[in-house]
Every structure is written in structure tokens, then in C-alpha cells.
Write a protein that holds these residues in place. Structure first.
Motif, mmCIF file in Angstrom:
data_model
loop_
_atom_site.group_PDB
_atom_site.id
_atom_site.type_symbol
_atom_site.label_atom_id
_atom_site.label_comp_id
_atom_site.label_asym_id
_atom_site.label_seq_id
_atom_site.Cartn_x
_atom_site.Cartn_y
_atom_site.Cartn_z
ATOM 1 N N GLY A 1 40.998 44.623 30.974
ATOM 2 C CA GLY A 1 39.829 45.485 31.062
ATOM 3 C C GLY A 1 38.652 44.800 31.731
ATOM 4 O O GLY A 1 37.942 45.407 32.544
ATOM 5 N N GLU A 2 38.439 43.543 31.419
ATOM 6 C CA GLU A 2 37.341 42.813 32.043
ATOM 7 C C GLU A 2 37.591 42.605 33.527
ATOM 8 O O GLU A 2 36.668 42.677 34.337
ATOM 9 N N GLU A 3 38.844 42.357 33.891
ATOM 10 C CA GLU A 3 39.192 42.207 35.307
ATOM 11 C C GLU A 3 38.963 43.504 36.071
ATOM 12 O O GLU A 3 38.620 43.494 37.257
ATOM 13 N N ALA A 4 39.134 44.633 35.377
ATOM 14 C CA ALA A 4 38.907 45.936 36.009
ATOM 15 C C ALA A 4 37.421 46.263 36.135
ATOM 16 O O ALA A 4 37.051 47.263 36.761
ATOM 17 N N GLY A 5 36.561 45.435 35.529
ATOM 18 C CA GLY A 5 35.135 45.639 35.641
ATOM 19 C C GLY A 5 34.514 46.428 34.509
ATOM 20 O O GLY A 5 33.342 46.791 34.566
ATOM 21 N N PHE A 6 35.283 46.676 33.452
ATOM 22 C CA PHE A 6 34.734 47.404 32.319
ATOM 23 C C PHE A 6 33.879 46.462 31.468
ATOM 24 O O PHE A 6 34.215 45.288 31.302
ATOM 25 N N ALA A 7 32.794 46.967 30.907
ATOM 26 C CA ALA A 7 31.884 46.144 30.109
ATOM 27 C C ALA A 7 32.575 45.632 28.854
ATOM 28 O O ALA A 7 33.502 46.262 28.339
ATOM 29 N N ALA B 1 47.937 50.947 35.562
ATOM 30 C CA ALA B 1 47.504 51.829 36.647
ATOM 31 C C ALA B 1 46.064 52.288 36.450
ATOM 32 O O ALA B 1 45.274 52.340 37.414
ATOM 33 N N SER B 2 45.692 52.603 35.209
ATOM 34 C CA SER B 2 44.318 53.060 34.947
ATOM 35 C C SER B 2 43.318 51.933 35.171
ATOM 36 O O SER B 2 42.208 52.171 35.661
ATOM 37 N N ALA B 3 43.700 50.692 34.826
ATOM 38 C CA ALA B 3 42.806 49.554 35.063
ATOM 39 C C ALA B 3 42.648 49.303 36.561
ATOM 40 O O ALA B 3 41.534 49.070 37.047
ATOM 41 N N ASN B 4 43.742 49.356 37.295
ATOM 42 C CA ASN B 4 43.672 49.133 38.745
ATOM 43 C C ASN B 4 42.857 50.213 39.441
ATOM 44 O O ASN B 4 42.211 49.968 40.467
ATOM 45 N N ALA B 5 42.884 51.431 38.889
ATOM 46 C CA ALA B 5 42.110 52.526 39.472
ATOM 47 C C ALA B 5 40.659 52.524 38.999
ATOM 48 O O ALA B 5 39.840 53.309 39.489
ATOM 49 N N GLY B 6 40.340 51.658 38.033
ATOM 50 C CA GLY B 6 38.989 51.614 37.498
ATOM 51 C C GLY B 6 38.625 52.854 36.716
ATOM 52 O O GLY B 6 37.448 53.209 36.596
ATOM 53 N N ASN B 7 39.625 53.521 36.160
ATOM 54 C CA ASN B 7 39.413 54.780 35.433
ATOM 55 C C ASN B 7 39.278 54.477 33.939
ATOM 56 O O ASN B 7 40.279 54.293 33.244
ATOM 57 N N LEU B 8 38.054 54.438 33.472
ATOM 58 C CA LEU B 8 37.807 54.052 32.088
ATOM 59 C C LEU B 8 38.375 55.049 31.065
ATOM 60 O O LEU B 8 39.004 54.619 30.086
ATOM 61 N N PRO B 9 38.182 56.364 31.240
ATOM 62 C CA PRO B 9 38.755 57.299 30.244
ATOM 63 C C PRO B 9 40.265 57.137 30.094
ATOM 64 O O PRO B 9 40.784 57.161 28.970
ATOM 65 N N LEU B 10 40.973 56.988 31.222
ATOM 66 C CA LEU B 10 42.422 56.812 31.132
ATOM 67 C C LEU B 10 42.772 55.464 30.505
ATOM 68 O O LEU B 10 43.764 55.347 29.772
ATOM 69 N N PHE B 11 41.979 54.448 30.791
ATOM 70 C CA PHE B 11 42.211 53.135 30.185
ATOM 71 C C PHE B 11 42.109 53.224 28.669
ATOM 72 O O PHE B 11 42.941 52.672 27.939
ATOM 73 N N LEU B 12 41.093 53.923 28.180
ATOM 74 C CA LEU B 12 40.931 54.100 26.737
ATOM 75 C C LEU B 12 42.085 54.916 26.155
ATOM 76 O O LEU B 12 42.606 54.607 25.080
#
Length: 462
Positions: free
Chosen positions: A289-295, A346-357
Motif C-alpha cells: 500500500g505504501e509503495e502504491a502511494g496510499f497514506a 492489481a488495485s495497488a498497481n492501478a492506484g485505486n484505493l477503494p478497490l485496494f480496501l
């Protein structure tokens, strides 16, 4: 809730079914321990919550421990791996001691409470990382293993006729009990207060385990609830459907006999795969998650969601397994765990936070739901009397999975990056799903669940 042992004065009888399995009837839960058996679901659930933070919240304390003690990140990941190793290593010997009567349930819980406290004290004050390996990795891991084995197997003994939902509920405490501590370790603990926080958490959780464990009591061997006739379908529709989908073991298998059926080896391999993937996710999802840029706060929220769904999912899948069958639910859970690893990446690579959660939660469900299925299936396949030892054999796969998921996972991430590691993790879980399709209950030739003996053996014992 005082413990009262009056079972020796209560008459009981023993009957056998057509397979030769013995059932002990006549004593109620109140007769045996002076309270309703629901307490042997509530108290083990509380005990499991008391040990959960050591595994599920540990990664949240990584940054503070790294800076405070100058421990490398690799050391911290291996600390978790060693903890899991000893937590699993104690399962089988503890089961043998429990079943022999040499280790009462209450004593096992007290030892578990002591191990929990020593683990947090060592994280707070260890002068060298070796002390942390001993205090947290070994003593806390062994203590957690004693608590886990005692709590999970206690439920199956008290609810032999519908153990899935109850086992799942108790097993869930091992996950969502960590949720408050994820936020404490991530958002509150820092270099100025980490010792105070760790010691306080250790004292509190040790007290939780000890108080819950003080009231533990096992039923007699072969005990069966007096309101459920083992020789004919029960009146309770829930118990009737559960027994139809998950018939009781044809006999009480010893660990040697259980191993000889070949099912233990298959279950061991499948649990190794799922547990490795689950621990890998616990250890590396924060990094992903941190690598994907999420806080950082969002990543902590994702881990909390993972822990909550991991825990509640264990109860839900246990309930579903009573309705639709243990094996069917187990296979489904493996595929959910595997596919969620691909989706999470895939959600992390796309930077999609809702899908990541979302997929963090789905991954938590898959990773947690395997454990109550395996615990309940072990009793379904091999009986309740030796379940602590038999499940200890299956659960011993965690000896390897902790090291594979955390320590070896760190090496794989270093070589292949998060992309390669998460793809590998997903594939391992999917393979386990296909392997689990081969599981069948030993000794049962047809789907008749409880076949009455035309001349059941009956004995009155005062």
C-alpha cells in the motif's frame, strides 16, 4: 461463574452406533461445570482475542521497533516468522498433554498468559535482537500456541453436533481482537512512549487470557449433549442439517490412526499453503500500500479491515459450513484467498484505493476462514476425544508457513518485487484449492450420517 465439578454424582449411559462409535449421554452442561455450555464459546473467544495482536498487529509496530532498537526490517519480519513457528510447534505436544490430563485447560491458559506478557516485555526492553527472538518469538509464540490449541479444541468438545459456527466464532477472536492495537501501534506509539505502550498492552492482554482461562473446563470423553439423540436425527433443525452435511467421525481416531488415513497429510499441505499466503499478506500488505502511494493511515485502515473481516469471516464460514458442508466451504475459501491476491496487487498497481480496501478485506476473509474449517473438519473426520493432538498435527504446517510467509516472503519480494511475490502467493492458494477437492471422510462408505445399531450398548454409571 464458579466452577463446580458435580459430574461424578450424575448417572450417565453409553450407547454405540452401527460404526461402533461410543456416545456418553445423560449429563448436562450444568451437571458437568455448573453453567451453560455457551460459556465455553464466549470465554475461549475472549482468550483468543488476547493473543491476536502479537500476529496481526505486529507489522504495525515495525517502524517504531526498527528505529527504537536499530533492528533491521529483515530481523523484524523474521521475528514474526519465529513467533508463528513456535506458536505452531507447541500445538501437537500441548494436545497430547491436554488429552492425557497432565495439562489442564486452566493451566494451559495461565502459561499462555505468561508467554504473552514476556513477549511484550522483550519487545520493550530487549538489549539485543536475540532477546526479542527468545522473549517474543519463542515464549510469546509458545504461549499463544497453548491458548490457541486450548480454545479451539474446547469448542468442538462442547458442541460436537454443530461445531462449525461455534468454532468459527471462537477462531475469529484470533484476528479482530488485534484491531485496536493496529491503530495504537500505528497512530499513537512512537519513540517517546513505546516502552510504556508495549508493557501496558502486555499486562492487559495477559490479564484477559488468564481471567478467561480460569473458568475453562473440559467435558468427559465421548460426551454428547443430552438433548440430542446420537442414534436418530435430532429435532433441532440446525443440528439436524449440520449432522446431515457434516456427519460425525465413524470412530475416535488416535493421531497414528488419523495419519494412516492419508487425510492429515492433505490437510497439512493445504493449511501450509493458505497460512503462508495469509502471513505473507499480513507482513507485506502495508509495504504494498505504501509503495502504491496510499497514506500510512489509510494503509492501517486497510489492515484493520483485513483483520475485522478475517475474524468475522471465520464465524460466517463456520455457520455456512454447518448449512452447506465443511469441504465445500473450504474449497471455496482457498479460491477466494488466491484470487484476492491477484486483485489486491492489481488495485495497488492501478492506484485505486477503494478497490485496494475491498480486496484487502476479501483477502482477510479467505486467509482467516481456512482455520476454523480445518479445525472443524479434523473433529468431523477423526472425532473429538483426540482432536487437540490430531488438529495439532494438521496445524503443525504453520511451523513452516510462518517462516515461508514472513521470512522467505521477504527474500522473494527482494528478488521479484511485490508483483512477483503476490502473483506467487495467489497461485499457491489456488493450487491448495484444487488439492483440497480430494478430501473425504475416512471410514464412511455412504452418506448415511448416523446409522443406529439395532442393539445399542447401554450402561448406567454412578
Amino acid at each position: 461463574m464458579a466452577t463446580t465439578d458435580i459430574s461424578t454424582s450424575v448417572p450417565y449411559r453409553e450407547v454405540t452406533d452401527a460404526n461402533g462409535r461410543i456416545y456418553r449421554l445423560g449429563e448436562t452442561d450444568i451437571d458437568i461445570m455448573g453453567r451453560k455450555r455457551k460459556w465455553m464459546v464466549i470465554l475461549p473467544w475472549v482468550g483468543m482475542m488476547g493473543i491476536s495482536s502479537a500476529e496481526y498487529a505486529f507489522a504495525s509496530a515495525e517502524d517504531t521497533l526498527h528505529t527504537a532498537h536499530s533492528w533491521s526490517s529483515l530481523h523484524i519480519f523474521w521475528l514474526l516468522g519465529v513467533w508463528v513457528f513456535f506458536q505452531a510447534a507447541v500445538a501437537f505436544p500441548a494436545g497430547k498433554l491436554r488429552e492425557s490430563g497432565k495439562l489442564p485447560a486452566r493451566m494451559a491458559m495461565m502459561l499462555g498468559a505468561l508467554g504473552t506478557l514476556l513477549g511484550y516485555l522483550s519487545l520493550a526492553y530487549a538489549p539485543h535482537v536475540i532477546v526479542a527472538y527468545l522473549g517474543f518469538g519463542m515464549f510469546s509464540g509458545m504461549g499463544a500456541g497453548l491458548v490457541y490449541a486450548t480454545c479451539v479444541n474446547m469448542v468442538g468438545k462442547w458442541y460436537p453436533e454443530r461445531k462449525g459456527g461455534k468454532t468459527g466464532f471462537v477462531n475469529g477472536g484470533f484476528s479482530y481482537g488485534s484491531v485496536p492495537f493496529v491503530f495504537i501501534f500505528t497512530g499513537y506509539m512512537d519513540l517517546t512512549n513505546f516502552r510504556w505502550v508495549l508493557v501496558s498492552v502486555g499486562l492487559f492482554l495477559a490479564a484477559v487470557v488468564a481471567v478467561a482461562g480460569y473458568f475453562f473446563k473440559d467435558p468427559p470423553k465421548n460426551w454428547w449433549p443430552s438433548e440430542v439423540d446420537p442414534l436418530r436425527p435430532p429435532d433441532d433443525p440446525r443440528a439436524r442439517r449440520s449432522l446431515a452435511k457434516n456427519p460425525p467421525a465413524v470412530k475416535q481416531y488416535t493421531p497414528k490412526e488419523a495419519w494412516a488415513t492419508g487425510r492429515v497429510a492433505v490437510m497439512w499441505f493445504c493449511l501450509l499453503c493458505s497460512s503462508s499466503v495469509n502471513i505473507f499478506g499480513i507482513a507485506f500488505q502495508v509495504e504494498l500500500g505504501e509503495e502504491a502511494g496510499f497514506a500510512g493511515g489509510i494503509v492501517a485502515t486497510a489492515m484493520s479491515l483485513k483483520a475485522i473481516v478475517n475474524g468475522t469471516g471465520r464465524g460466517v464460514i463456520g455457520w455456512l459450513s454447518d448449512l452447506y458442508g465443511r469441504k465445500q466451504c473450504l474449497v471455496m475459501v482457498f479460491f477466494i484467498l488466491g484470487l484476492s491476491q491477484y486483485a489486491l496487487l492489481a488495485s495497488a498497481n492501478a492506484g485505486n484505493l477503494p478497490l485496494f480496501l475491498l480486496f484487502s478485506s476479501v483477502s482477510g476473509f479467505g486467509g482467516g476462514a481456512v482455520f476454523p474449517m480445518m479445525a472443524a473438519m479434523t473433529a468431523d473426520y477423526f472425532g473429538e476425544n483426540n482432536n487437540a493432538s490430531n488438529y495439532g498435527l494438521v496445524y503443525s504446517s504453520k511451523l513452516i508457513s510462518g517462516l515461508a510467509g514472513s521470512g522467505m516472503g521477504a527474500l522473494v519480494v527482494g528478488v521479484w518485487g511485490h508483483n512477483g511475490a503476490f502473483i506467487l502467493a495467489g497461485t499457491i492458494a489456488v493450487v491448495a484449492g484444487f488439492v483440497s477437492m480430494s478430501l473425504t471422510q475416512p471410514g464412511r462408505k455412504n452418506r448415511n450420517k448416523i446409522e443406529p445399531n439395532p442393539k445399542p450398548i447401554s450402561r448406567e454409571d454412578m
